[in-house]
Design a protein around this motif. Structure first.
Motif, PDB file in Angstrom:
ATOM      1  N   PHE A  26      16.640  44.372  46.894  1.00  0.00           N
ATOM      2  CA  PHE A  26      17.802  45.450  46.930  1.00  0.00           C
ATOM      3  C   PHE A  26      17.995  45.866  45.502  1.00  0.00           C
ATOM      4  O   PHE A  26      18.055  47.227  45.180  1.00  0.00           O
ATOM      5  N   ASP A  27      18.238  44.382  44.481  1.00  0.00           N
ATOM      6  CA  ASP A  27      19.059  45.273  43.659  1.00  0.00           C
ATOM      7  C   ASP A  27      17.746  45.659  42.467  1.00  0.00           C
ATOM      8  O   ASP A  27      18.338  46.541  40.897  1.00  0.00           O
ATOM      9  N   THR A  28      16.695  45.972  42.351  1.00  0.00           N
ATOM     10  CA  THR A  28      16.096  46.010  42.176  1.00  0.00           C
ATOM     11  C   THR A  28      15.478  47.377  41.210  1.00  0.00           C
ATOM     12  O   THR A  28      15.255  47.386  40.095  1.00  0.00           O
TER      13      THR A  28
ATOM     14  N   PHE B  85      28.426  47.374  31.487  1.00  0.00           N
ATOM     15  CA  PHE B  85      26.620  47.495  32.350  1.00  0.00           C
ATOM     16  C   PHE B  85      26.853  46.495  32.305  1.00  0.00           C
ATOM     17  O   PHE B  85      25.854  46.355  33.718  1.00  0.00           O
ATOM     18  N   GLY B  86      26.694  45.779  31.004  1.00  0.00           N
ATOM     19  CA  GLY B  86      25.903  44.211  31.239  1.00  0.00           C
ATOM     20  C   GLY B  86      27.073  43.440  32.244  1.00  0.00           C
ATOM     21  O   GLY B  86      26.684  42.936  33.459  1.00  0.00           O
ATOM     22  N   LEU B  87      28.389  43.414  32.716  1.00  0.00           N
ATOM     23  CA  LEU B  87      29.485  42.924  33.597  1.00  0.00           C
ATOM     24  C   LEU B  87      28.325  42.984  34.975  1.00  0.00           C
ATOM     25  O   LEU B  87      29.096  42.535  36.336  1.00  0.00           O
ATOM     26  N   SER B  88      28.388  44.493  34.835  1.00  0.00           N
ATOM     27  CA  SER B  88      28.383  45.057  36.168  1.00  0.00           C
ATOM     28  C   SER B  88      26.961  44.133  37.147  1.00  0.00           C
ATOM     29  O   SER B  88      26.687  44.228  38.473  1.00  0.00           O
ATOM     30  N   LEU B  89      26.754  43.511  36.228  1.00  0.00           N
ATOM     31  CA  LEU B  89      25.402  42.399  37.006  1.00  0.00           C
ATOM     32  C   LEU B  89      25.596  41.191  37.775  1.00  0.00           C
ATOM     33  O   LEU B  89      25.162  40.637  38.324  1.00  0.00           O
ATOM     34  N   THR B  90      26.736  40.996  36.994  1.00  0.00           N
ATOM     35  CA  THR B  90      27.397  40.081  37.764  1.00  0.00           C
ATOM     36  C   THR B  90      28.702  39.945  38.410  1.00  0.00           C
ATOM     37  O   THR B  90      28.642  38.906  39.382  1.00  0.00           O
ATOM     38  N   VAL B  91      29.147  40.990  39.516  1.00  0.00           N
ATOM     39  CA  VAL B  91      29.777  41.536  40.529  1.00  0.00           C
ATOM     40  C   VAL B  91      28.535  41.409  41.710  1.00  0.00           C
ATOM     41  O   VAL B  91      27.463  42.509  41.912  1.00  0.00           O
ATOM     42  N   GLY B  92      29.157  41.783  42.655  1.00  0.00           N
ATOM     43  CA  GLY B  92      28.631  42.041  43.967  1.00  0.00           C
ATOM     44  C   GLY B  92      28.121  43.644  44.245  1.00  0.00           C
ATOM     45  O   GLY B  92      29.001  44.296  43.095  1.00  0.00           O
ATOM     46  N   GLU B  93      28.062  44.576  44.759  1.00  0.00           N
ATOM     47  CA  GLU B  93      27.612  45.997  44.316  1.00  0.00           C
ATOM     48  C   GLU B  93      28.420  46.454  45.549  1.00  0.00           C
ATOM     49  O   GLU B  93      28.729  47.520  44.555  1.00  0.00           O
ATOM     50  N   ALA B  94      29.967  45.689  45.953  1.00  0.00           N
ATOM     51  CA  ALA B  94      31.025  46.736  45.968  1.00  0.00           C
ATOM     52  C   ALA B  94      31.712  46.868  45.013  1.00  0.00           C
ATOM     53  O   ALA B  94      32.828  47.636  44.916  1.00  0.00           O
ATOM     54  N   ASN B  95      31.702  45.684  43.441  1.00  0.00           N
ATOM     55  CA  ASN B  95      32.851  45.647  42.769  1.00  0.00           C
ATOM     56  C   ASN B  95      32.539  46.932  41.272  1.00  0.00           C
ATOM     57  O   ASN B  95      32.788  46.626  40.197  1.00  0.00           O
ATOM     58  N   ARG B  96      30.810  46.725  41.595  1.00  0.00           N
ATOM     59  CA  ARG B  96      29.487  47.315  40.294  1.00  0.00           C
ATOM     60  C   ARG B  96      30.239  48.575  40.241  1.00  0.00           C
ATOM     61  O   ARG B  96      30.015  48.733  38.755  1.00  0.00           O
ATOM     62  N   ASN B  97      30.684  50.009  40.982  1.00  0.00           N
ATOM     63  CA  ASN B  97      30.922  50.797  40.044  1.00  0.00           C
ATOM     64  C   ASN B  97      32.477  51.460  40.049  1.00  0.00           C
ATOM     65  O   ASN B  97      32.794  51.890  38.755  1.00  0.00           O
ATOM     66  N   HIS B  98      33.623  50.068  40.004  1.00  0.00           N
ATOM     67  CA  HIS B  98      34.379  49.460  39.240  1.00  0.00           C
ATOM     68  C   HIS B  98      34.533  49.697  37.445  1.00  0.00           C
ATOM     69  O   HIS B  98      34.750  49.753  36.424  1.00  0.00           O
ATOM     70  N   LEU B  99      32.846  49.127  37.414  1.00  0.00           N
ATOM     71  CA  LEU B  99      32.081  48.949  35.648  1.00  0.00           C
ATOM     72  C   LEU B  99      30.908  49.652  35.889  1.00  0.00           C
ATOM     73  O   LEU B  99      31.749  50.124  34.098  1.00  0.00           O
ATOM     74  N   VAL B 100      30.811  50.465  35.885  1.00  0.00           N
ATOM     75  CA  VAL B 100      29.629  51.447  35.843  1.00  0.00           C
ATOM     76  C   VAL B 100      30.208  52.344  35.071  1.00  0.00           C
ATOM     77  O   VAL B 100      29.661  52.879  34.888  1.00  0.00           O
TER      78      VAL B 100
END
Length: 676
Positions: free
Chosen positions: A11-13, A178-193
């Motif tokens: 899913f993340d690819t 951007f790098g930190l966004s890879l370490t969290v789940g999809e639900a929290n990713r937008n808060h970093l991206v």
């Protein structure tokens, strides 16, 4: 139910692939910003070095101008000494008939002729001398302006370099997010991206702006225009100066120096002090102040760190427009930047007075007086005292509530100035002036006053205000102040008090105020008659002892020190003035013999032998007792000869010739003649 690791990876690819591309682009952008920052820093260094070189050039040009000026002045002094000796010998031959002095004068004339090219100042009047000195300093002015402009460009490049560096730092933060966004789940990713994307967008937009908007540069033609404007302003040719500043602004519309100098020139061009003041211009027309405020506001807006002078002048201009709150704001800012000079403190006092901030105004007045008294140049101090009185009257006219405190402060100004100008005089606490009458004729303003409670040696001050037309602001000129010990010995009586206006006004109104220390005793006004009916131009020969006002259009010559000749446009009115220092007369009989010889010599200068001569009569002119002779000439012409010889050996004479039915024209001209 849960997803396995393989499903999450699949899913993340696409996200990871897009994020990788984004981070690569951001990294490349960071590299570009780093390169641009380095280039901008190099440009800053290059311009800073150019600014240093321009500073050295400006100092060298200033040193060269100073050296040339000193050499020209020294040569002028040497040549003038020879010229003055020639003039004295020539005048002795002319006025006293001592022919042996003609040969000496001829030898000195030849010697002076050999020095004729030793200084450009030889034979130059005040305007020509000022023009020469202005030309000398123009190169230094240009170099100074180039140094300021180059330093401004260097600062602009420095700001760009700092901005690029800040952009690089922001992109580093974005990459981190951007790098930190890879370490969290999809639900929290937008808060970093999304914050990272916003940072990148802002950085890209800022970079585009920097690339589109060029760094600050000043065209050489704009610098040259400002330098020429400064030269013309130094010659008091303010209208031409304004035109050059306007040209500079057309070449660079954010040129703070040009706006600032144009604002000052606008006020000076519309000021009645344009020909007299050296330090302070205290009044001008409202339209001039409105235009000047607009220019000064631009100068403050574009001035960066160089705002002090603009703030000072802006505060002063706003006083004349009764915008006291803005004047207080700008004057306080100027005082904070530089608490030493008096002008922003004067403006602050007036702004507080206009807003009825009485306690603060009193404190501001105390500080202003302290600062004025600390100034080393007496001319500047006198102009500051006068300018403060002028502007206090202005605020009083604008705001009725300010009248009482303004008058109190004016009185304190007179008291302090009186202690400077007449330190040996004594206070007169019981002095009164019940009645006063003022008249203005020629260069003389004379007050006739009755007085009580006075004593010889008391400190008395007369403060004279002038305005060209009814409705204009009153101007208290620094040269129209007379503070001196009281001379009459009687405690009460009637006397006259004279002040000379050397500014050559043809018309206008005067107001005279008399003070004993800080107390206003009396005041009265007078209107000057139309006089000559034409403009007047001042001339002063301090070495020869002559000062006069020449009517426009009259022929004028002064080939020797101690001489002046005027002829009306229709060639019907003539005035010849001669002043010579000789040995003091040993006795009244000696004085009479000398004056008789002088009369004979002056009579020889007339175009024809007199048909008749009246007996000599005592005649006082300009405070000098002398002797006058009336002579009737052919063709209905009259000659009036006057001569005076004082106890110091100063011989003063003039010969006036005019049609017998038209003496008034020459009377008006003679009214402006002063022996100094």
């Amino acid at each position: 139910m849960t997803e396995g690791p393989g499903a999450t990876e699949e899913f993340d690819t696409p996200f990871k692939r897009g994020l990788a591309l984004t981070m690569t682009a951001v990294g490349l952008l960071a590299g570009v910003l780093t390169y641009l920052g380095g280039q901008a820093g190099a440009q800053e260094d290059r311009n800073a070095r150019e600014a240093q070189r321009a500073s050295v050039t400006a100092l060298a040009a200033q040193a060269g101008a100073t050296a040339d000026s000193m050499e020209s002045t020294a040569n002028l002094g040497a040549a003038t000494t020879v010229k003055r000796r020639h003039d004295l010998e020539s005048l002795r031959a002319t006025l006293l008939g001592e022919r042996e002095h003609e040969a000496v004068a001829d030898r000195l004339r030849q010697a002076y002729g050999k020095l004729d090219d030793s200084s450009p100042l030889l034979g130059a009047d005040a305007v020509a001398a000022q023009r020469y000195l202005g030309d000398l300093n123009r190169e230094a002015t240009v170099a100074g302006l180039e140094q300021e402009a180059t330093q401004e460009t260097a600062s602009s490049w420095g700001d760009r370099s700092n901005t690029y560096s800040a952009g690089t730092a922001l992109l580093a933060i974005a990459l981190t997010l951007f790098g930190l966004s890879l370490t969290v789940g999809e639900a929290n990713r937008n808060h970093l991206v999304w914050p990272a994307a916003a940072i990148v967008a802002v950085t890209v937009a800022g970079t585009v702006v920097l690339l589109v908007v060029p760094p600050v540069t000043t065209p050489r033609a704009a610098i040259a225009a400002v330098a020429e404007g400064d030269r013309l302003a130094g010659l008091r040719e303010y209208e031409s100066a304004i035109a050059h500043y306007t040209r500079a602004i057309a070449l660079r519309d954010d040129y703070a120096v040009a706006y600032e100098h144009r604002a000052s020139a606008r006020v000076m061009a519309a000021s009645p002090e344009r020909a007299t003041s050296a330090y302070v211009f205290s009044t001008a027309s409202r339209s001039a102040y409105e235009a000047a405020v607009a220019d000064m506001a631009k100068a403050v807006e574009y001035g960066g760190d160089e705002k002090y002078t603009a703030l000072v002048n802006l505060g002063g201009f706003e006083i004349h427009l009764a915008d006291y709150e803005a004047a207080e704001e700008h004057s306080r800012a100027a005082v904070e930047l530089n608490p030493g000079p008096p002008i922003p403190r004067m403006n602050l006092l007036l702004a507080l007075l206009g807003q009825k901030k009485t306690a603060e105004a009193r404190r501001a007045a105390t500080e202003l007086l302290r600062v004025i008294r600390s100034r080393p140049d007496p001319t500047e101090r006198n102009e500051l005292y006068a300018a403060t009185r002028t502007t206090l009257d202005l605020v009083s006219a604008q705001r009725d509530h300010a009248r009482a405190l303004a008058q109190e402060i004016k009185g304190e100004l007179v008291r302090v100035q009186g202690e400077e100008l007449a330190p040996d005089a004594r206070p007169a606490p019981s002095a009164r002036i019940p009645a006063i009458r003022v008249a203005a004729q020629g260069a003389v303003i004379q007050a006739t006053l009755s007085y009580e409670g006075m004593f010889k040696g008391a400190r008395m001050a007369s403060i004279v205000y002038y305005r060209a037309r009814p409705g204009d602001e009153w101007l208290q000129r620094s040269d129209l102040v007379s503070i001196q010990p009281w001379q009459p010995e009687q405690p009460s009586g009637t006397t006259s008090w004279t002040v000379v206006d050397a500014a050559c006004p043809a018309t206008g109104e005067y107001r005279v105020e008399f003070y004993a220390e800080g107390r206003l005793l009396a005041g009265a006004g007078a209107t000057r008659s139309t006089g000559t009916g034409v403009g007047l131009t001042g001339y002063a020969d301090w070495a020869g002892g002559i000062a006069l006002c020449r009517p426009d259009g009259w022929a004028f010559s002064h080939d020797r020190a101690g001489t002046a000749d005027l002829t009306s446009p229709n060639k019907l009115h003539h005035l010849a003035i001669r002043v010579l220092r000789i040995a003091p007369p040993a006795s009244a009989a000696s004085r009479a013999r000398i004056l008789s010889t002088v009369r004979e010599q002056l009579e020889r200068t007339l175009p024809a032998r007199p048909l008749s001569t009246r007996p000599p009569a005592d005649a006082n002119f300009g405070g000098f007792p002398g002797t006058a002779w009336w002579m009737t000439l052919p063709d209905a012409e009259v000659a009036y000869l006057w001569a005076a010889l004082d106890d110091t050996g100063r011989l003063r004479t003039f010969v006036a010739r005019f049609p017998e039915n038209d003496p008034e024209v020459l009377n008006n001209v003679i009214g402006y003649l002063r022996f100094v």
